[in-house]
Design a protein around this motif. Sequence first.
Motif, mmCIF file in Angstrom:
data_model
loop_
_atom_site.group_PDB
_atom_site.id
_atom_site.type_symbol
_atom_site.label_atom_id
_atom_site.label_comp_id
_atom_site.label_asym_id
_atom_site.label_seq_id
_atom_site.Cartn_x
_atom_site.Cartn_y
_atom_site.Cartn_z
ATOM 1 N N GLY A 388 1.536 -3.914 -11.325
ATOM 2 C CA GLY A 388 2.432 -3.441 -10.278
ATOM 3 C C GLY A 388 1.720 -2.558 -9.277
ATOM 4 N N ALA A 389 0.828 -1.694 -9.764
ATOM 5 C CA ALA A 389 0.073 -0.813 -8.868
ATOM 6 C C ALA A 389 -0.868 -1.620 -7.982
ATOM 7 N N ALA A 390 -1.466 -2.660 -8.529
ATOM 8 C CA ALA A 390 -2.369 -3.504 -7.739
ATOM 9 C C ALA A 390 -1.598 -4.241 -6.651
ATOM 10 N N ASP A 391 -0.440 -4.781 -7.001
ATOM 11 C CA ASP A 391 0.362 -5.519 -6.030
ATOM 12 C C ASP A 391 0.846 -4.604 -4.912
ATOM 13 N N ARG A 392 1.411 -3.439 -5.294
ATOM 14 C CA ARG A 392 1.926 -2.519 -4.299
ATOM 15 C C ARG A 392 0.794 -1.934 -3.460
ATOM 16 N N GLY A 393 -0.353 -1.636 -4.109
ATOM 17 C CA GLY A 393 -1.478 -1.084 -3.373
ATOM 18 C C GLY A 393 -2.022 -2.036 -2.334
ATOM 19 N N ALA A 394 -2.087 -3.327 -2.670
ATOM 20 C CA ALA A 394 -2.590 -4.324 -1.720
ATOM 21 C C ALA A 394 -1.649 -4.454 -0.521
ATOM 22 N N ILE A 395 -0.351 -4.421 -0.786
ATOM 23 C CA ILE A 395 0.614 -4.526 0.311
ATOM 24 C C ILE A 395 0.572 -3.272 1.181
ATOM 25 N N ASP A 396 0.531 -2.090 0.541
ATOM 26 C CA ASP A 396 0.472 -0.848 1.313
ATOM 27 C C ASP A 396 -0.771 -0.810 2.194
ATOM 28 N N LEU A 397 -1.913 -1.231 1.648
ATOM 29 C CA LEU A 397 -3.145 -1.237 2.424
ATOM 30 C C LEU A 397 -3.034 -2.187 3.604
ATOM 31 N N THR A 398 -2.487 -3.377 3.361
ATOM 32 C CA THR A 398 -2.349 -4.358 4.438
ATOM 33 C C THR A 398 -1.419 -3.842 5.525
ATOM 34 N N GLU A 399 -0.308 -3.230 5.129
ATOM 35 C CA GLU A 399 0.619 -2.669 6.117
ATOM 36 C C GLU A 399 -0.083 -1.634 6.993
ATOM 37 N N ALA A 400 -0.845 -0.734 6.354
ATOM 38 C CA ALA A 400 -1.511 0.322 7.108
ATOM 39 C C ALA A 400 -2.572 -0.239 8.052
ATOM 40 N N VAL A 401 -3.324 -1.240 7.605
ATOM 41 C CA VAL A 401 -4.356 -1.835 8.462
ATOM 42 C C VAL A 401 -3.717 -2.581 9.635
ATOM 43 N N LEU A 402 -2.664 -3.329 9.366
ATOM 44 C CA LEU A 402 -2.006 -4.088 10.426
ATOM 45 C C LEU A 402 -1.433 -3.187 11.519
ATOM 46 N N LEU A 403 -0.997 -1.983 11.131
ATOM 47 C CA LEU A 403 -0.278 -1.120 12.067
ATOM 48 C C LEU A 403 -1.088 0.058 12.585
#
Length: 462
Positions: A388-403
């Motif tokens: 769960g931490a890996a999945d959420r961490g990957a999404i959080d990182l992608t969101e931050a990079v995209l924005l």
Amino acid sequence: MPIRRVWAPDIDFAGLRRELRLPGEFPAGALAEAEAAAGRAVTEAADLTGVPFVTIDPASSRDLDQAMHLSRRDGGYRVRYAIADVASYVRPGGPLEAETWVRGQTIYLPDGRIPLHPPVLSEGAVSLFPDVDRLAVVWTIDLDAEGATTAVSLERARVRSRAKLDYVTVQREVDAGTAGEPYQLLPELGALLAKRATERGAVNLPLPEQEVERDGGGWRLVLRAPLPVEEHNAQISLLTGMAAAGLMLRGGVGLLRTMPPPKPEAVAKLQAAAKSLGVLWPAGAPVGEVVATVDPASPRGAAFLDQAAELLRGAAYTAFDGPLPEITGHGGVGSPYAHVTAPLRRLADRYATEVCLALAAGTPVPAWAREALPRLPKTMAETDRLAGAADRGAIDLTEAVLLHDRVGEVFPAAVLDDDGTIAVDDPAVRARCKGALPLGARIRARLTVADPATRKVQFELA
């Protein structure tokens, strides 16, 4: 105005792997054992290679755990579900088994998976690829015309899948009326099983999932709703898991996937949310029946389903040997349930399947499987948290990079939760927003923070 392409040319997920201390390469001993096992000939087992099984998975999948064949029988149905026979390739007490206990399950990141088993097995000799003989544990489940289970059996067998299918292709064939014979009944049977699930109090949340996917040489975020055939396919897996739980409870030994039923005060809170969101809740209607009527694509529907997800808390693995545990049911399934259908990707399934094989045959449960049961709940809980931490961490990182270069811009969004969680329309970001936010409302949110270093994204009401 043209829609801006929201895309990141490069995201480095290696830091997330290091931070979470995710496993890397397999130890030499585990690899050597896996390669030796992969080279062994298929052992003696019942011959079911004449049954035209097929697999249905995401198009990119290579670790194929399950193959199915559905048919009509005596006014009802017969489900044959072949599950990859991982236990025949992993020696109890060997280095490969030890390494799978370290890993617990396959963890998926956008740039690659961290597999439970070496790819020579999980994407090779054990995976249920078409046109090759494979060892499997085959569940045969007979149902009457109403979808009630009338008989269950399972055995080790040689199988030969006929096709590697994906959800998009199968959905297209179902819609066109050209679905093949092995899975032609999937929509009919899946809908029947879903109806029975609602009647017994199951809660199925059709929430779209955030996913990070490749886009040319970069990455993008997408919000993907499950296709109907995915929901139907899930019902076959649930049916098998309920059959497994029944075997274990009758035999007095096993490993269940449990979840307490929703607490009355939590249901009352959801009913209040339904009223404020305009979701119709007929008197006496169970949660699952109401959830089934909600459109997840609407802001108010999405907010209601986000609130309903709060009811599905407390999932655990529960081992027992002798007296039955206090909680034997699964509140989301509405029935006792066990994990047995994904042994290539989930450690617990290998041991639970071995228990079921012994109970069905009336033979003693192998000591190596029985002795593992008490240790599995802790191991699976730890690896679930890590995944769960890996999945959420990957999404959080992608969101931050995209924005990260769009701070100050205003985005249309919907309010999902009274804690300030919003869903941005484009890109498919979920984040916290400061301000007075009415649940289910459409708002305009100004981006105030997008920091890849901390993986933090923050909005405020514009």
